[in-house]
Design a protein around this motif. Structure first.
Motif, PDB file in Angstrom:
ATOM      1  N   MET A   1      83.256 122.587  21.848  1.00  0.00           N
ATOM      2  CA  MET A   1      82.773 121.589  20.892  1.00  0.00           C
ATOM      3  C   MET A   1      83.864 121.312  19.870  1.00  0.00           C
ATOM      4  SD  MET A   1      79.378 121.623  18.448  1.00  0.00           S
ATOM      5  CE  MET A   1      79.832 123.143  17.621  1.00  0.00           C
ATOM      6  N   GLY A   2      84.187 120.030  19.655  1.00  0.00           N
ATOM      7  CA  GLY A   2      85.219 119.670  18.704  1.00  0.00           C
ATOM      8  C   GLY A   2      84.688 119.605  17.280  1.00  0.00           C
ATOM      9  N   LEU A   3      85.619 119.354  16.369  1.00  0.00           N
ATOM     10  CA  LEU A   3      85.268 119.286  14.957  1.00  0.00           C
ATOM     11  C   LEU A   3      84.274 118.163  14.675  1.00  0.00           C
ATOM     12  CD1 LEU A   3      85.862 120.387  12.100  1.00  0.00           C
ATOM     13  CD2 LEU A   3      87.726 118.727  11.949  1.00  0.00           C
ATOM     14  N   VAL A   4      84.356 117.066  15.428  1.00  0.00           N
ATOM     15  CA  VAL A   4      83.468 115.933  15.209  1.00  0.00           C
ATOM     16  C   VAL A   4      82.009 116.368  15.267  1.00  0.00           C
ATOM     17  CG1 VAL A   4      82.744 113.677  16.068  1.00  0.00           C
ATOM     18  CG2 VAL A   4      85.164 114.302  16.102  1.00  0.00           C
ATOM     19  N   GLU A   5      81.691 117.257  16.211  1.00  0.00           N
ATOM     20  CA  GLU A   5      80.301 117.680  16.398  1.00  0.00           C
ATOM     21  C   GLU A   5      79.994 119.025  15.735  1.00  0.00           C
ATOM     22  OE1 GLU A   5      79.568 117.661  20.579  1.00  0.00           O
ATOM     23  OE2 GLU A   5      80.532 115.722  20.843  1.00  0.00           O
ATOM     24  N   ALA A   6      80.994 119.630  15.106  1.00  0.00           N
ATOM     25  CA  ALA A   6      80.810 120.980  14.583  1.00  0.00           C
ATOM     26  C   ALA A   6      79.760 121.056  13.484  1.00  0.00           C
ATOM     27  CB  ALA A   6      82.144 121.526  14.060  1.00  0.00           C
ATOM     28  N   GLY A   7      79.572 119.974  12.735  1.00  0.00           N
ATOM     29  CA  GLY A   7      78.612 120.008  11.633  1.00  0.00           C
ATOM     30  C   GLY A   7      77.202 119.636  12.025  1.00  0.00           C
ATOM     31  N   LEU A   8      76.979 119.357  13.305  1.00  0.00           N
ATOM     32  CA  LEU A   8      75.652 118.936  13.748  1.00  0.00           C
ATOM     33  C   LEU A   8      74.772 120.140  14.064  1.00  0.00           C
ATOM     34  CD1 LEU A   8      76.538 116.021  16.197  1.00  0.00           C
ATOM     35  CD2 LEU A   8      75.810 115.835  13.814  1.00  0.00           C
ATOM     36  N   ASP A   9      73.555 120.121  13.526  1.00  0.00           N
ATOM     37  CA  ASP A   9      72.614 121.161  13.922  1.00  0.00           C
ATOM     38  C   ASP A   9      72.044 120.806  15.296  1.00  0.00           C
ATOM     39  OD1 ASP A   9      69.891 119.716  13.646  1.00  0.00           O
ATOM     40  OD2 ASP A   9      70.838 119.336  11.715  1.00  0.00           O
ATOM     41  N   PRO A  10      71.501 121.770  16.015  1.00  0.00           N
ATOM     42  CA  PRO A  10      71.026 121.519  17.382  1.00  0.00           C
ATOM     43  C   PRO A  10      70.008 120.382  17.472  1.00  0.00           C
ATOM     44  CG  PRO A  10      71.141 123.866  16.968  1.00  0.00           C
ATOM     45  CD  PRO A  10      71.415 123.201  15.656  1.00  0.00           C
ATOM     46  N   LYS A  11      69.152 120.252  16.460  1.00  0.00           N
ATOM     47  CA  LYS A  11      68.136 119.200  16.484  1.00  0.00           C
ATOM     48  C   LYS A  11      68.786 117.820  16.411  1.00  0.00           C
ATOM     49  CE  LYS A  11      63.963 117.610  14.087  1.00  0.00           C
ATOM     50  NZ  LYS A  11      63.048 117.853  12.944  1.00  0.00           N
ATOM     51  N   THR A  12      69.768 117.683  15.523  1.00  0.00           N
ATOM     52  CA  THR A  12      70.439 116.390  15.383  1.00  0.00           C
ATOM     53  C   THR A  12      71.242 116.062  16.640  1.00  0.00           C
ATOM     54  OG1 THR A  12      70.601 116.704  12.993  1.00  0.00           O
ATOM     55  CG2 THR A  12      72.049 115.057  13.977  1.00  0.00           C
ATOM     56  N   LYS A  13      71.908 117.065  17.186  1.00  0.00           N
ATOM     57  CA  LYS A  13      72.668 116.834  18.417  1.00  0.00           C
ATOM     58  C   LYS A  13      71.741 116.395  19.545  1.00  0.00           C
ATOM     59  CE  LYS A  13      75.941 118.988  21.596  1.00  0.00           C
ATOM     60  NZ  LYS A  13      76.768 120.185  21.905  1.00  0.00           N
ATOM     61  N   ALA A  14      70.592 117.021  19.665  1.00  0.00           N
ATOM     62  CA  ALA A  14      69.626 116.631  20.691  1.00  0.00           C
ATOM     63  C   ALA A  14      69.144 115.206  20.462  1.00  0.00           C
ATOM     64  CB  ALA A  14      68.454 117.598  20.698  1.00  0.00           C
ATOM     65  N   PHE A  15      68.984 114.826  19.187  1.00  0.00           N
ATOM     66  CA  PHE A  15      68.580 113.452  18.852  1.00  0.00           C
ATOM     67  C   PHE A  15      69.611 112.456  19.367  1.00  0.00           C
ATOM     68  CE2 PHE A  15      69.442 109.990  15.820  1.00  0.00           C
ATOM     69  CZ  PHE A  15      68.262 109.266  15.932  1.00  0.00           C
ATOM     70  N   TYR A  16      70.878 112.726  19.111  1.00  0.00           N
ATOM     71  CA  TYR A  16      71.916 111.802  19.546  1.00  0.00           C
ATOM     72  C   TYR A  16      72.019 111.750  21.065  1.00  0.00           C
ATOM     73  CZ  TYR A  16      73.474 111.451  14.705  1.00  0.00           C
ATOM     74  OH  TYR A  16      73.533 111.216  13.362  1.00  0.00           O
ATOM     75  N   GLN A  17      71.894 112.874  21.728  1.00  0.00           N
ATOM     76  CA  GLN A  17      71.945 112.881  23.189  1.00  0.00           C
ATOM     77  C   GLN A  17      70.793 112.072  23.772  1.00  0.00           C
ATOM     78  OE1 GLN A  17      72.036 117.184  23.566  1.00  0.00           O
ATOM     79  NE2 GLN A  17      74.156 117.137  24.315  1.00  0.00           N
ATOM     80  N   ARG A  18      69.604 112.260  23.209  1.00  0.00           N
ATOM     81  CA  ARG A  18      68.448 111.491  23.683  1.00  0.00           C
ATOM     82  C   ARG A  18      68.632 110.006  23.389  1.00  0.00           C
ATOM     83  NH1 ARG A  18      63.292 110.308  20.934  1.00  0.00           N
ATOM     84  NH2 ARG A  18      61.851 109.518  22.509  1.00  0.00           N
ATOM     85  N   GLY A  34      83.372 104.894  15.127  1.00  0.00           N
ATOM     86  CA  GLY A  34      83.407 105.948  14.127  1.00  0.00           C
ATOM     87  C   GLY A  34      84.345 107.084  14.495  1.00  0.00           C
ATOM     88  N   ALA A  35      83.923 108.304  14.150  1.00  0.00           N
ATOM     89  CA  ALA A  35      84.769 109.488  14.322  1.00  0.00           C
ATOM     90  C   ALA A  35      85.107 109.740  15.789  1.00  0.00           C
ATOM     91  CB  ALA A  35      84.082 110.711  13.728  1.00  0.00           C
ATOM     92  N   TYR A  36      84.192 109.397  16.706  1.00  0.00           N
ATOM     93  CA  TYR A  36      84.440 109.647  18.125  1.00  0.00           C
ATOM     94  C   TYR A  36      85.577 108.765  18.642  1.00  0.00           C
ATOM     95  CZ  TYR A  36      80.129 112.309  17.960  1.00  0.00           C
ATOM     96  OH  TYR A  36      79.164 113.241  17.631  1.00  0.00           O
ATOM     97  N   ALA A  37      85.562 107.492  18.268  1.00  0.00           N
ATOM     98  CA  ALA A  37      86.633 106.595  18.703  1.00  0.00           C
ATOM     99  C   ALA A  37      87.950 106.938  18.013  1.00  0.00           C
ATOM    100  CB  ALA A  37      86.244 105.149  18.413  1.00  0.00           C
ATOM    101  N   LEU A  38      87.889 107.354  16.751  1.00  0.00           N
ATOM    102  CA  LEU A  38      89.111 107.735  16.047  1.00  0.00           C
ATOM    103  C   LEU A  38      89.762 108.956  16.704  1.00  0.00           C
ATOM    104  CD1 LEU A  38      90.823 106.901  13.565  1.00  0.00           C
ATOM    105  CD2 LEU A  38      89.618 108.681  12.291  1.00  0.00           C
ATOM    106  N   THR A  39      88.955 109.901  17.150  1.00  0.00           N
ATOM    107  CA  THR A  39      89.493 111.066  17.858  1.00  0.00           C
ATOM    108  C   THR A  39      90.198 110.638  19.138  1.00  0.00           C
ATOM    109  OG1 THR A  39      87.768 112.520  16.976  1.00  0.00           O
ATOM    110  CG2 THR A  39      88.886 113.242  18.971  1.00  0.00           C
ATOM    111  N   LYS A  40      89.595 109.725  19.865  1.00  0.00           N
ATOM    112  CA  LYS A  40      90.175 109.247  21.117  1.00  0.00           C
ATOM    113  C   LYS A  40      91.526 108.565  20.879  1.00  0.00           C
ATOM    114  CE  LYS A  40      90.307 107.555  25.424  1.00  0.00           C
ATOM    115  NZ  LYS A  40      90.395 108.378  26.647  1.00  0.00           N
ATOM    116  N   HIS A  41      91.577 107.672  19.895  1.00  0.00           N
ATOM    117  CA  HIS A  41      92.756 106.831  19.713  1.00  0.00           C
ATOM    118  C   HIS A  41      93.830 107.455  18.831  1.00  0.00           C
ATOM    119  CE1 HIS A  41      90.955 103.551  21.862  1.00  0.00           C
ATOM    120  NE2 HIS A  41      89.948 103.443  21.012  1.00  0.00           N
ATOM    121  N   THR A  48      81.260 114.495  11.419  1.00  0.00           N
ATOM    122  CA  THR A  48      80.427 113.307  11.298  1.00  0.00           C
ATOM    123  C   THR A  48      78.967 113.714  11.406  1.00  0.00           C
ATOM    124  OG1 THR A  48      79.983 111.081  12.156  1.00  0.00           O
ATOM    125  CG2 THR A  48      80.438 112.795  13.771  1.00  0.00           C
ATOM    126  N   LYS A  49      78.135 113.040  10.662  1.00  0.00           N
ATOM    127  CA  LYS A  49      76.697 113.294  10.740  1.00  0.00           C
ATOM    128  C   LYS A  49      75.941 112.013  11.065  1.00  0.00           C
ATOM    129  CE  LYS A  49      76.539 117.437   7.881  1.00  0.00           C
ATOM    130  NZ  LYS A  49      75.892 118.150   6.764  1.00  0.00           N
TER     131      LYS A  49
END
Length: 268
Positions: A1-18, A34-41, A48-49
């Motif tokens: 898991m990268g830094l982008v997702e490091a601050g997400l609690d399991p509930k929030t991560k599950a929300f985004y996946q769903r 956002g942060a995901y595209a910035l990491t890529k480029h 990010t939350k």
């Protein structure tokens, strides 16, 4: 898991996946920014939350209906550019333009999208050129995206579609020129990230403008409102400048400007 997702609690991560699964099922294409595209480029990871999802304006209502059918609460928060979908305290932004009405999401965003992955879900990410275009105008007191622009150019400059980027800025080319000149100050050893012909073309435009007379008083316009919704209010409120966001100069209605201005207090 990268830094982008490091601050997400399991509930929030599950929300985004769903949510990504719901959006994929909905049909209309979307991009993640956002942060995901910035990491890529740019290779920069930061916490990010939230999740920024970019869609065409015409796809907003079908997307919102699909999210509502899946149990989310939705709202067209700022109808001229952004909607939201909620579940408890978690939310996503559905973005189809920019707060200043300039950076409309169109077919080219999708034609040049990059492949990526968000929380294990394959997605398409916003192109670097369109990220530079939209971020270049964000110059608020509390948020300035100039560093993101510089980082994107440092990482992608040698491979950018500069003709497309120039076309994106159009008659607002001075904003791009300003960022490019500043880039050379930030990274003296990386100045070759920007092709010389780009700077020469923009410098020639500036030279041509210097030979022209300033516009007459009826054309007195403040374009600062495209950079900050708050810092140039005295210009249009006290000093009689026309607001460049408003039609026919810009794309926003007086109602949209008033709604966007009223949100300053809450920094929404």
């Amino acid at each position: 898991m990268g830094l982008v997702e490091a601050g997400l609690d399991p509930k929030t991560k599950a929300f985004y996946q769903r949510t990504l699964a719901v959006l994929n099922e909905a049909g209309p294409p979307f991009l993640v920014g956002g942060a995901y595209a910035l990491t890529k480029h740019a290779g920069i990871e930061r916490h990010t939350k939230d999740l920024d999802v970019f869609i065409r304006r015409a796809d907003r209502d079908p997307m919102l209906r699909a999210l509502e059918a899946a149990g989310y609460q939705t709202e067209a928060t700022f109808p001229h550019w952004l909607a939201k979908a909620y579940e408890d305290d978690a939310f996503i932004d559905l973005i189809y333009s920019s707060g200043n009405g300039v950076s409309e999401v169109d077919d080219e965003w999708f034609a040049h999208a990059a492949d990526g992955e968000v929380m294990g879900v394959p997605v398409k990410l916003c192109p670097a050129e369109e990220m530079i275009w939209s971020k270049a105008f964000i110059q608020e007191r509390e948020r300035f995206d100039g560093a993101d622009v510089a980082h994107l150019i440092r990482s992608r400059g040698r491979g950018l579609d500069w003709e497309r980027l120039l076309r994106r800025f159009g008659d607002k080319w001075r904003i791009l020129f300003g960022h490019l000149v500043t880039f050379g100050f930030i990274y003296p050893a990386e100045r070759d990230c920007i092709p010389p012909w780009v700077l020469k073309r923009l410098a020639a435009r500036l030279s041509e403008e210097l030979e022209c007379q300033p516009p007459p008083e009826p054309a007195k316009v403040c374009f600062g409102t495209l950079l900050s919704r708050e810092q140039y209010l005295p210009d249009i409120g006290l000093w009689g400048y026309r607001d460049a966001r408003l039609e026919p100069i810009g794309s926003m209605s007086p109602e949209a400007v008033a709604h966007w201005t009223a949100a300053i207090a809450g920094k929404a």
